[in-house]
Design a protein around this motif. Structure first.
Motif, PDB file in Angstrom:
ATOM      1  N   THR A  51      -4.845  15.531   2.355  1.00  0.00           N
ATOM      2  CA  THR A  51      -4.529  16.664   1.226  1.00  0.00           C
ATOM      3  C   THR A  51      -5.043  16.157  -0.998  1.00  0.00           C
ATOM      4  OG1 THR A  51      -2.886  17.648   1.281  1.00  0.00           O
ATOM      5  CG2 THR A  51      -4.496  17.925   3.331  1.00  0.00           C
ATOM      6  N   ALA A  52      -4.302  14.561   0.151  1.00  0.00           N
ATOM      7  CA  ALA A  52      -4.665  14.559  -1.576  1.00  0.00           C
ATOM      8  C   ALA A  52      -4.310  13.109  -1.993  1.00  0.00           C
ATOM      9  CB  ALA A  52      -2.962  15.037  -1.965  1.00  0.00           C
ATOM     10  N   ASP A  53      -4.098  12.341  -2.872  1.00  0.00           N
ATOM     11  CA  ASP A  53      -4.075  10.745  -3.021  1.00  0.00           C
ATOM     12  C   ASP A  53      -2.883  10.417  -2.483  1.00  0.00           C
ATOM     13  OD1 ASP A  53      -6.438  10.991  -3.876  1.00  0.00           O
ATOM     14  OD2 ASP A  53      -5.322  10.354  -5.923  1.00  0.00           O
ATOM     15  N   GLU A  95      -7.464   7.992  -0.334  1.00  0.00           N
ATOM     16  CA  GLU A  95      -7.737   8.759  -1.277  1.00  0.00           C
ATOM     17  C   GLU A  95      -8.124  10.229  -0.827  1.00  0.00           C
ATOM     18  OE1 GLU A  95     -11.789   8.234  -2.936  1.00  0.00           O
ATOM     19  OE2 GLU A  95     -11.130   6.636  -4.466  1.00  0.00           O
ATOM     20  N   SER A  96      -7.984  11.217  -1.687  1.00  0.00           N
ATOM     21  CA  SER A  96      -7.867  13.051  -1.099  1.00  0.00           C
ATOM     22  C   SER A  96      -8.646  12.735  -0.174  1.00  0.00           C
ATOM     23  CB  SER A  96      -8.035  13.908  -2.053  1.00  0.00           C
ATOM     24  OG  SER A  96      -7.657  15.231  -1.476  1.00  0.00           O
ATOM     25  N   GLY A  97      -8.850  13.488   1.029  1.00  0.00           N
ATOM     26  CA  GLY A  97     -10.237  13.431   1.880  1.00  0.00           C
ATOM     27  C   GLY A  97     -10.548  12.825   3.044  1.00  0.00           C
ATOM     28  N   THR A  98      -9.642  11.347   2.862  1.00  0.00           N
ATOM     29  CA  THR A  98      -9.755  10.707   3.722  1.00  0.00           C
ATOM     30  C   THR A  98      -9.262  10.686   5.016  1.00  0.00           C
ATOM     31  OG1 THR A  98      -9.747   9.082   2.038  1.00  0.00           O
ATOM     32  CG2 THR A  98      -8.988   7.658   4.918  1.00  0.00           C
ATOM     33  N   ASP A 121       3.733  16.347   4.474  1.00  0.00           N
ATOM     34  CA  ASP A 121       3.645  16.670   3.105  1.00  0.00           C
ATOM     35  C   ASP A 121       2.208  16.731   2.417  1.00  0.00           C
ATOM     36  OD1 ASP A 121       5.888  18.172   4.076  1.00  0.00           O
ATOM     37  OD2 ASP A 121       6.756  16.798   2.641  1.00  0.00           O
ATOM     38  N   TYR A 122       1.068  15.898   2.973  1.00  0.00           N
ATOM     39  CA  TYR A 122      -0.169  15.605   2.341  1.00  0.00           C
ATOM     40  C   TYR A 122      -1.465  15.449   3.360  1.00  0.00           C
ATOM     41  CZ  TYR A 122       3.325  15.015  -1.693  1.00  0.00           C
ATOM     42  OH  TYR A 122       4.753  15.105  -2.180  1.00  0.00           O
ATOM     43  N   LEU A 123      -1.058  15.856   4.542  1.00  0.00           N
ATOM     44  CA  LEU A 123      -1.742  15.596   5.644  1.00  0.00           C
ATOM     45  C   LEU A 123      -1.885  17.023   6.333  1.00  0.00           C
ATOM     46  CD1 LEU A 123      -0.633  12.262   6.721  1.00  0.00           C
ATOM     47  CD2 LEU A 123      -2.849  12.081   5.511  1.00  0.00           C
ATOM     48  N   LEU A 130       0.797  19.597  -3.508  1.00  0.00           N
ATOM     49  CA  LEU A 130      -0.663  18.948  -3.477  1.00  0.00           C
ATOM     50  C   LEU A 130      -0.432  17.338  -4.151  1.00  0.00           C
ATOM     51  CD1 LEU A 130      -3.081  21.436  -3.671  1.00  0.00           C
ATOM     52  CD2 LEU A 130      -2.762  20.360  -1.653  1.00  0.00           C
ATOM     53  N   THR A 131       0.511  17.150  -4.623  1.00  0.00           N
ATOM     54  CA  THR A 131       0.888  15.424  -5.251  1.00  0.00           C
ATOM     55  C   THR A 131       1.484  14.527  -4.141  1.00  0.00           C
ATOM     56  OG1 THR A 131       3.095  15.872  -5.691  1.00  0.00           O
ATOM     57  CG2 THR A 131       2.117  16.764  -7.153  1.00  0.00           C
ATOM     58  N   SER A 132       1.458  13.519  -5.335  1.00  0.00           N
ATOM     59  CA  SER A 132       0.824  12.108  -3.906  1.00  0.00           C
ATOM     60  C   SER A 132       1.947  12.006  -3.964  1.00  0.00           C
ATOM     61  CB  SER A 132       0.279  11.242  -3.988  1.00  0.00           C
ATOM     62  OG  SER A 132       0.200  10.627  -5.533  1.00  0.00           O
ATOM     63  N   ASN A 133       3.328  10.959  -3.365  1.00  0.00           N
ATOM     64  CA  ASN A 133       4.166  10.908  -3.273  1.00  0.00           C
ATOM     65  C   ASN A 133       4.206   8.877  -3.485  1.00  0.00           C
ATOM     66  OD1 ASN A 133       4.407   8.885  -1.300  1.00  0.00           O
ATOM     67  ND2 ASN A 133       5.663   9.803   0.747  1.00  0.00           N
TER      68      ASN A 133
END
Length: 150
Positions: free
Chosen positions: A80-82, A100-103, A130-132, A147-150
């Motif tokens: 959902t984010a890089d 990247e986001s969307g992968t 958190d970002y999947l 929505l921020t990357s870690n």
């Protein structure tokens, strides 16, 4: 003498007939007794065996290189984010690569700390949940809100 004997016998029949127990008329009573048949016993049916319950298999639990427990669970996820992919289920794990986001990534397990074990280009990598978002038949289920990357 034969005639007299025959006459006596005829007279005897005439007197016996009314004494048979049947009198014609309105006072005549006839009792009919119906025989009850003996019931034929029916065989007792065999009880149907209760099928044994199929046990639910216990989840398979493995560990990451640092000892974090991972429940084996296949599924596809969308970033959902890089997103950084790491060698262990921790922000301190070795950085392997980023996506990247969307992968779309193939998950092979869920860690007890919320990280997801993934298979990426032949390597086992880890990313924070958190970002999947989990893909389930076209619909997506968000694993985290940030929505921020870690």
């Amino acid at each position: 003498m034969k005639k007299a004997g025959l006459l006596v016998m005829l007279l005897g029949f005439a007197l016996c007939l009314p004494g048979c127990g049947f009198t014609e008329g309105t006072d005549a009573v006839v009792t009919v007794v119906k025989a009850t048949p003996t019931p034929i016993p029916t065989p007792t049916p065999e009880p149907t065996p209760t099928p044994a319950a199929t046990p639910t298999p216990a989840p398979v639990v493995e560990e990451t290189p640092s000892g974090i427990k991972v429940t084996v669970e296949e599924g596809d996820y969308t970033a959902t984010a890089d997103l950084n992919l790491r060698g262990d289920a921790s922000p301190d794990g070795e950085l392997i690569t980023g996506v990247e986001s969307g992968t779309v990534l193939h998950g092979t397990g869920v860690c007890e700390n919320g990280w997801i074990r993934l298979e990426y280009e032949g390597q086992t990598v880890y990313a924070t949940g958190d970002y999947l978002s989990r893909n389930s038949g076209g619909a997506e289920e968000t694993a985290g809100d940030e929505l921020t990357s870690n």
